[in-house]
Motif scaffolding. Sequence first.
Motif, PDB file in Angstrom:
ATOM      1  N   ILE A  39       0.860  -1.176   0.000  1.00  0.00           N
ATOM      2  CA  ILE A  39       0.000   0.000   0.000  1.00  0.00           C
ATOM      3  C   ILE A  39       0.900   1.231   0.000  1.00  0.00           C
ATOM      4  O   ILE A  39       1.664   1.452   0.934  1.00  0.00           O
ATOM      5  CB  ILE A  39      -0.936   0.004   1.229  1.00  0.00           C
ATOM      6  CG1 ILE A  39      -1.867  -1.208   1.177  1.00  0.00           C
ATOM      7  CG2 ILE A  39      -1.742   1.300   1.289  1.00  0.00           C
ATOM      8  CD1 ILE A  39      -2.732  -1.383   2.420  1.00  0.00           C
ATOM      9  N   GLU A  40       0.828   2.013  -1.054  1.00  0.00           N
ATOM     10  CA  GLU A  40       1.775   3.114  -1.246  1.00  0.00           C
ATOM     11  C   GLU A  40       1.381   4.397  -0.525  1.00  0.00           C
ATOM     12  O   GLU A  40       2.238   5.205  -0.178  1.00  0.00           O
ATOM     13  CB  GLU A  40       1.907   3.411  -2.747  1.00  0.00           C
ATOM     14  CG  GLU A  40       2.453   2.246  -3.564  1.00  0.00           C
ATOM     15  CD  GLU A  40       3.922   1.988  -3.283  1.00  0.00           C
ATOM     16  OE1 GLU A  40       4.692   2.961  -3.195  1.00  0.00           O
ATOM     17  OE2 GLU A  40       4.288   0.812  -3.129  1.00  0.00           O
ATOM     18  N   VAL A  41       0.075   4.603  -0.330  1.00  0.00           N
ATOM     19  CA  VAL A  41      -0.417   5.894   0.159  1.00  0.00           C
ATOM     20  C   VAL A  41      -1.039   5.732   1.545  1.00  0.00           C
ATOM     21  O   VAL A  41      -1.848   4.830   1.773  1.00  0.00           O
ATOM     22  CB  VAL A  41      -1.453   6.489  -0.816  1.00  0.00           C
ATOM     23  CG1 VAL A  41      -1.950   7.847  -0.315  1.00  0.00           C
ATOM     24  CG2 VAL A  41      -0.845   6.623  -2.211  1.00  0.00           C
ATOM     25  N   VAL A  42      -0.651   6.633   2.460  1.00  0.00           N
ATOM     26  CA  VAL A  42      -1.139   6.605   3.836  1.00  0.00           C
ATOM     27  C   VAL A  42      -1.758   7.959   4.171  1.00  0.00           C
ATOM     28  O   VAL A  42      -1.217   9.004   3.816  1.00  0.00           O
ATOM     29  CB  VAL A  42       0.013   6.303   4.823  1.00  0.00           C
ATOM     30  CG1 VAL A  42      -0.446   6.454   6.264  1.00  0.00           C
ATOM     31  CG2 VAL A  42       0.554   4.898   4.586  1.00  0.00           C
ATOM     32  N   GLU A  43      -2.887   7.920   4.860  1.00  0.00           N
ATOM     33  CA  GLU A  43      -3.558   9.137   5.331  1.00  0.00           C
ATOM     34  C   GLU A  43      -3.657   9.101   6.851  1.00  0.00           C
ATOM     35  O   GLU A  43      -4.050   8.088   7.432  1.00  0.00           O
ATOM     36  CB  GLU A  43      -4.956   9.241   4.732  1.00  0.00           C
ATOM     37  CG  GLU A  43      -5.793  10.380   5.297  1.00  0.00           C
ATOM     38  CD  GLU A  43      -7.273  10.219   5.051  1.00  0.00           C
ATOM     39  OE1 GLU A  43      -8.064  10.663   5.896  1.00  0.00           O
ATOM     40  OE2 GLU A  43      -7.659   9.631   4.013  1.00  0.00           O
ATOM     41  N   LEU A  44      -3.305  10.209   7.486  1.00  0.00           N
ATOM     42  CA  LEU A  44      -3.455  10.345   8.932  1.00  0.00           C
ATOM     43  C   LEU A  44      -4.415  11.492   9.230  1.00  0.00           C
ATOM     44  O   LEU A  44      -4.091  12.657   8.957  1.00  0.00           O
ATOM     45  CB  LEU A  44      -2.113  10.631   9.615  1.00  0.00           C
ATOM     46  CG  LEU A  44      -1.217   9.433   9.909  1.00  0.00           C
ATOM     47  CD1 LEU A  44      -0.572   8.911   8.633  1.00  0.00           C
ATOM     48  CD2 LEU A  44      -0.145   9.794  10.925  1.00  0.00           C
ATOM     49  N   GLU A  53       1.754  15.484  15.282  1.00  0.00           N
ATOM     50  CA  GLU A  53       3.097  14.945  15.476  1.00  0.00           C
ATOM     51  C   GLU A  53       3.239  13.598  14.765  1.00  0.00           C
ATOM     52  O   GLU A  53       4.276  13.291  14.176  1.00  0.00           O
ATOM     53  CB  GLU A  53       3.395  14.779  16.970  1.00  0.00           C
ATOM     54  CG  GLU A  53       4.811  14.311  17.275  1.00  0.00           C
ATOM     55  CD  GLU A  53       5.878  15.192  16.646  1.00  0.00           C
ATOM     56  OE1 GLU A  53       6.901  14.644  16.189  1.00  0.00           O
ATOM     57  OE2 GLU A  53       5.695  16.421  16.583  1.00  0.00           O
ATOM     58  N   ALA A  54       2.181  12.788  14.821  1.00  0.00           N
ATOM     59  CA  ALA A  54       2.203  11.506  14.111  1.00  0.00           C
ATOM     60  C   ALA A  54       2.347  11.733  12.612  1.00  0.00           C
ATOM     61  O   ALA A  54       3.120  11.042  11.928  1.00  0.00           O
ATOM     62  CB  ALA A  54       0.933  10.717  14.417  1.00  0.00           C
ATOM     63  N   LEU A  55       1.616  12.702  12.078  1.00  0.00           N
ATOM     64  CA  LEU A  55       1.711  13.018  10.653  1.00  0.00           C
ATOM     65  C   LEU A  55       3.124  13.457  10.293  1.00  0.00           C
ATOM     66  O   LEU A  55       3.679  13.023   9.275  1.00  0.00           O
ATOM     67  CB  LEU A  55       0.710  14.119  10.296  1.00  0.00           C
ATOM     68  CG  LEU A  55       0.781  14.675   8.870  1.00  0.00           C
ATOM     69  CD1 LEU A  55       0.549  13.571   7.838  1.00  0.00           C
ATOM     70  CD2 LEU A  55      -0.244  15.797   8.701  1.00  0.00           C
ATOM     71  N   ALA A  61       9.149   9.669   7.397  1.00  0.00           N
ATOM     72  CA  ALA A  61       9.519   8.294   7.079  1.00  0.00           C
ATOM     73  C   ALA A  61       9.083   7.934   5.664  1.00  0.00           C
ATOM     74  O   ALA A  61       9.790   7.208   4.951  1.00  0.00           O
ATOM     75  CB  ALA A  61       8.883   7.335   8.094  1.00  0.00           C
ATOM     76  N   GLY A  62       7.923   8.438   5.261  1.00  0.00           N
ATOM     77  CA  GLY A  62       7.448   8.161   3.913  1.00  0.00           C
ATOM     78  C   GLY A  62       8.351   8.751   2.851  1.00  0.00           C
ATOM     79  O   GLY A  62       8.624   8.113   1.829  1.00  0.00           O
ATOM     80  N   ARG A  63       8.827   9.959   3.093  1.00  0.00           N
ATOM     81  CA  ARG A  63       9.728  10.574   2.118  1.00  0.00           C
ATOM     82  C   ARG A  63      10.993   9.750   1.947  1.00  0.00           C
ATOM     83  O   ARG A  63      11.511   9.616   0.828  1.00  0.00           O
ATOM     84  CB  ARG A  63      10.077  12.001   2.550  1.00  0.00           C
ATOM     85  CG  ARG A  63       8.969  13.013   2.301  1.00  0.00           C
ATOM     86  CD  ARG A  63       9.452  14.440   2.477  1.00  0.00           C
ATOM     87  NE  ARG A  63       9.857  14.711   3.849  1.00  0.00           N
ATOM     88  CZ  ARG A  63       9.028  15.110   4.812  1.00  0.00           C
ATOM     89  NH1 ARG A  63       7.742  15.255   4.558  1.00  0.00           N
ATOM     90  NH2 ARG A  63       9.485  15.363   6.024  1.00  0.00           N
ATOM     91  N   GLU A  64      11.498   9.166   3.033  1.00  0.00           N
ATOM     92  CA  GLU A  64      12.704   8.338   2.949  1.00  0.00           C
ATOM     93  C   GLU A  64      12.467   7.088   2.113  1.00  0.00           C
ATOM     94  O   GLU A  64      13.394   6.582   1.471  1.00  0.00           O
ATOM     95  CB  GLU A  64      13.162   7.946   4.356  1.00  0.00           C
ATOM     96  CG  GLU A  64      13.707   9.110   5.181  1.00  0.00           C
ATOM     97  CD  GLU A  64      14.171   8.666   6.550  1.00  0.00           C
ATOM     98  OE1 GLU A  64      14.074   7.464   6.858  1.00  0.00           O
ATOM     99  OE2 GLU A  64      14.619   9.536   7.323  1.00  0.00           O
ATOM    100  N   ARG A  65      11.227   6.588   2.117  1.00  0.00           N
ATOM    101  CA  ARG A  65      10.904   5.372   1.369  1.00  0.00           C
ATOM    102  C   ARG A  65      10.241   5.661   0.029  1.00  0.00           C
ATOM    103  O   ARG A  65       9.848   4.730  -0.687  1.00  0.00           O
ATOM    104  CB  ARG A  65       9.996   4.471   2.215  1.00  0.00           C
ATOM    105  CG  ARG A  65      10.668   3.901   3.438  1.00  0.00           C
ATOM    106  CD  ARG A  65       9.795   2.879   4.151  1.00  0.00           C
ATOM    107  NE  ARG A  65       9.358   1.777   3.288  1.00  0.00           N
ATOM    108  CZ  ARG A  65       8.933   0.610   3.742  1.00  0.00           C
ATOM    109  NH1 ARG A  65       8.914   0.356   5.049  1.00  0.00           N
ATOM    110  NH2 ARG A  65       8.533  -0.329   2.905  1.00  0.00           N
ATOM    111  N   ALA A  84       0.229  21.170   5.922  1.00  0.00           N
ATOM    112  CA  ALA A  84       1.370  21.576   5.110  1.00  0.00           C
ATOM    113  C   ALA A  84       2.643  21.649   5.944  1.00  0.00           C
ATOM    114  O   ALA A  84       3.704  21.186   5.506  1.00  0.00           O
ATOM    115  CB  ALA A  84       1.085  22.931   4.459  1.00  0.00           C
ATOM    116  N   SER A  85       2.544  22.195   7.144  1.00  0.00           N
ATOM    117  CA  SER A  85       3.738  22.335   7.985  1.00  0.00           C
ATOM    118  C   SER A  85       4.262  20.997   8.458  1.00  0.00           C
ATOM    119  O   SER A  85       5.455  20.854   8.749  1.00  0.00           O
ATOM    120  CB  SER A  85       3.436  23.231   9.193  1.00  0.00           C
ATOM    121  OG  SER A  85       2.525  22.601  10.074  1.00  0.00           O
ATOM    122  N   ALA A  86       3.383  19.996   8.523  1.00  0.00           N
ATOM    123  CA  ALA A  86       3.802  18.655   8.957  1.00  0.00           C
ATOM    124  C   ALA A  86       4.338  17.810   7.808  1.00  0.00           C
ATOM    125  O   ALA A  86       4.783  16.682   8.021  1.00  0.00           O
ATOM    126  CB  ALA A  86       2.638  17.932   9.630  1.00  0.00           C
ATOM    127  N   GLY A  87       4.273  18.339   6.588  1.00  0.00           N
ATOM    128  CA  GLY A  87       4.840  17.618   5.456  1.00  0.00           C
ATOM    129  C   GLY A  87       3.870  16.782   4.649  1.00  0.00           C
ATOM    130  O   GLY A  87       4.293  15.923   3.866  1.00  0.00           O
TER     131      GLY A  87
END
Length: 204
Positions: A39-44, A53-55, A61-65, A84-87
């Motif tokens: 599963i490529e896409v995750v929504e929080l 903070e979780a987002l 971590a998602g950007r690294e992968r 936006a500020s959380a990435g």
Amino acid sequence: MDNSGFEELFSASPLMAILRGMGPQRSLAVSTTAWDLGIEVVELPIQTPDDIEALRLVAAAGRERGKTVGAGTVITEEHVAQAASAGAAFTVSPGLDLNVVRASHDAGMLSIPGVATASEVQLAMTSGLTWLKAFPASLLGPEWLTAMHGPFPDARFVTTGGMNAANAGDYLRAGARVVAVGSALEDPTQLPLLAELLGDRDRE
């Protein structure tokens, strides 16, 4: 407004993970399970400071992968700024608020509004939005998707709310482009079924 960019984001998988209220570390662990499954896409969803903070943690971590992470339950322009500020790469809303969609786009994020009626689908599409969140999908039912595709053949629906390994296939067969699953990712009995759904789509 245009959210056709979701076509590329969702091209690799018919499933999306939604991780609600799990806290930073558990969200990261379940995101990893989703990514490892295919599963490529995750929504929080973001409703508390802990969610933000979780987002932030999962998005990094998602950007690294090379994975895409978005923010859900975005119902105000303040939420858009927090996402936006959380990435976050995109926002998802439970309802149709074009101001939230516009603010998301202005902040460089794609946005999916929620719809549950033909009027909402029509308004969204005349505003340039083809990717829409059918919510709550378990109450709308697969037949709703079939009915909506009659007058709105270009609509791309992501079904959210009450989705799991047992019913995801029904919604995909009814025309959903993506099914969003949450707690199923923590259920060892559902993981093989989710993997089978992913494999079925790969073979199509």
